[in-house]
Motif scaffolding. Sequence first.
Motif, short mmCIF file in Angstrom:
data_model
loop_
_atom_site.label_atom_id
_atom_site.label_comp_id
_atom_site.label_asym_id
_atom_site.label_seq_id
_atom_site.Cartn_x
_atom_site.Cartn_y
_atom_site.Cartn_z
N ALA A 18 -3.62 -73.87 13.52
CA ALA A 18 -2.24 -74.28 13.96
C ALA A 18 -1.38 -73.44 13.30
N ARG A 19 -1.28 -73.27 12.04
CA ARG A 19 -0.39 -72.33 11.24
C ARG A 19 -0.58 -70.88 11.81
N ALA A 20 -1.72 -70.39 12.49
CA ALA A 20 -1.85 -68.95 12.75
C ALA A 20 -1.22 -69.04 14.37
N GLY A 21 -1.32 -70.07 14.71
CA GLY A 21 -0.99 -69.97 16.39
C GLY A 21 -0.01 -69.31 16.77
N PRO A 22 1.22 -69.45 16.25
CA PRO A 22 2.40 -68.69 16.56
C PRO A 22 2.35 -67.32 16.59
N ASP A 23 1.52 -66.92 15.55
CA ASP A 23 1.18 -65.27 15.56
C ASP A 23 0.13 -64.59 16.40
N VAL A 24 -0.35 -65.23 17.19
CA VAL A 24 -1.45 -64.99 17.94
C VAL A 24 -1.37 -65.32 19.39
N SER A 25 -1.59 -64.23 20.13
CA SER A 25 -1.76 -64.29 21.46
C SER A 25 -2.60 -63.01 22.15
N PRO A 26 -3.11 -63.16 23.57
CA PRO A 26 -3.86 -62.30 24.01
C PRO A 26 -3.24 -60.98 24.17
N ALA A 27 -1.68 -61.02 24.23
CA ALA A 27 -0.97 -59.65 24.27
C ALA A 27 -0.92 -58.91 23.13
N MET A 28 -1.72 -59.36 21.92
CA MET A 28 -1.32 -58.49 20.61
C MET A 28 -1.92 -57.30 20.94
N SER A 29 -1.10 -56.41 19.97
CA SER A 29 -1.85 -54.89 19.72
C SER A 29 -2.63 -55.11 18.47
N ASP A 30 -3.60 -54.21 18.58
CA ASP A 30 -4.58 -54.20 17.43
C ASP A 30 -4.02 -54.30 15.92
N ALA A 31 -2.97 -53.45 16.02
CA ALA A 31 -2.00 -53.81 14.53
C ALA A 31 -1.87 -55.21 14.43
N GLU A 32 -1.25 -55.78 15.38
CA GLU A 32 -1.01 -57.38 15.30
C GLU A 32 -2.26 -58.08 14.79
N VAL A 33 -3.28 -57.80 15.37
CA VAL A 33 -4.45 -58.62 15.10
C VAL A 33 -4.89 -58.41 13.73
N ARG A 34 -4.85 -57.21 13.16
CA ARG A 34 -5.18 -56.78 11.87
C ARG A 34 -3.86 -57.63 10.74
N ALA A 35 -2.71 -57.52 11.19
CA ALA A 35 -1.83 -58.20 10.72
C ALA A 35 -1.95 -59.75 10.35
N ALA A 36 -2.45 -60.43 11.61
CA ALA A 36 -2.76 -61.87 11.55
C ALA A 36 -3.95 -62.27 10.96
N VAL A 37 -4.73 -61.35 10.81
CA VAL A 37 -6.02 -61.59 9.94
C VAL A 37 -5.64 -61.45 8.67
N TYR A 38 -4.91 -60.31 8.00
CA TYR A 38 -4.70 -60.25 6.87
C TYR A 38 -3.79 -61.48 6.40
N ARG A 39 -3.02 -62.08 7.18
CA ARG A 39 -2.01 -63.08 6.72
C ARG A 39 -2.57 -64.52 6.69
N HIS A 40 -3.51 -64.66 7.87
CA HIS A 40 -4.05 -65.87 7.95
C HIS A 40 -5.69 -66.20 7.82
N GLY A 41 -6.39 -64.99 7.64
CA GLY A 41 -7.77 -64.89 7.71
C GLY A 41 -8.41 -64.93 8.84
#
Length: 409
Positions: free
Chosen positions: A294-317
């Motif tokens: 739920a915490r990661a939800g707002p930072d995640v979408s199918p439209a993410m760039s690869d860099a945004e995926v890595r940033a989300a994994v770094y911040r949320h796991g």
Amino acid sequence: MTVRLDDQPWLTAPATRAVMAALEAAGGPGCARFVGGCVRNALIGAPVADIDIATTLKPEETDCAIRAAGLKAVPTGLAHGTVTAVSERQPFEITTLRRDVSTDGRNATVAFTDDWAEDAARRDFRLNALYADGEGRVFDPTGEGVADAAAGRIVFVGDPGTRIREDYLRILRFFRFFARYGVGDPDAAALSACGALAPGMTRLSAERVSKELMTLLAAPDPRVAMAAMAEAGVLAQILPEASTGTLFNAAVELSLDPVVRLMTLFPIDERLVRDASSRLRFPNSTRDRLAAAARAGPDVSPAMSDAEVRAAVYRHGVRAVADALHRRWAESPADDARARRLLALAEGWKRPPMPVGGRELARLGVEPGPETGRLLKAFEDGWIADDFPSDGHAERLAALVSPRFWTEI
């Protein structure tokens, strides 16, 4: 017509034979029969995981018989007639035939009996009230259990309301068994009784309820069962925050993970899922996964760039991002190929360690204190935004420490 269990390796296995021989040595031929799930699953060709045995022997007699045969006996529930035999490292739960003396909707006081029909009458569903002897001959005291198993019918033994009032957990068990074994529409009489008696589930422990719910969600396809549960008002009784529908249905198609499926019953609201998890006493691992997704939800979408995926994994796991991606994937099934690629990226990327720390700041003349934390946070934000460059860290940090940086901000 005699029904038999054919080609069942567990039935003829030496470990099984040893237990049955021990019981019959003490109680004579016919004193012990296999019961419940192993018989039901054998009839329909489903895997058999646990082997349960019913016997006319009293618990103390069972215990003595098992020990006399040189096997291990564990008194797992003597008050309710259960002894676990261990043969070749395999457990066999052996329970004396019983009848209910009194019930309160949660616990039962039982008396032991030697009447197989009485034992069958206190069981929940007809397809679970099946017995088989050591030769594989099936006994069906209700007269409908074999037919129910073959047809995928989940029907209470006797009056549904009576069975439910004996133990309100049987409401959830009805939907759980339907999810696993049911075919067609749920039994109308059972549905009616479950809906009418759903408020009685407040007598149950949260742990019993959550365990049944998670087992139901782990079924290969729980969609019909969950929809019926919601329509009957049972889901609202245990999880008023939840709603089934297209999102849940899509999640079932995408994942066998019961936590992913559970997640899609809730809105994206960390506080809400924490409150629900606390009320139902989900395991800490489940609670934490729901909250993190739920915490990661707002930072995640199918439209993410690869860099945004890595940033989300770094911040949320990785687990939180993967769970949140599954939810977004269920929301937009048409993005299948992209969602699969992003999920593979998230699960395959190794989170790098922070390349600088307080030691590097000290070399630049920064005294330990609150300013150190602010500078490191500023560095980390920029490093993430630039997609985790592997070099240039000293220059970036020096720029942050310079007086020009602080006047500009």
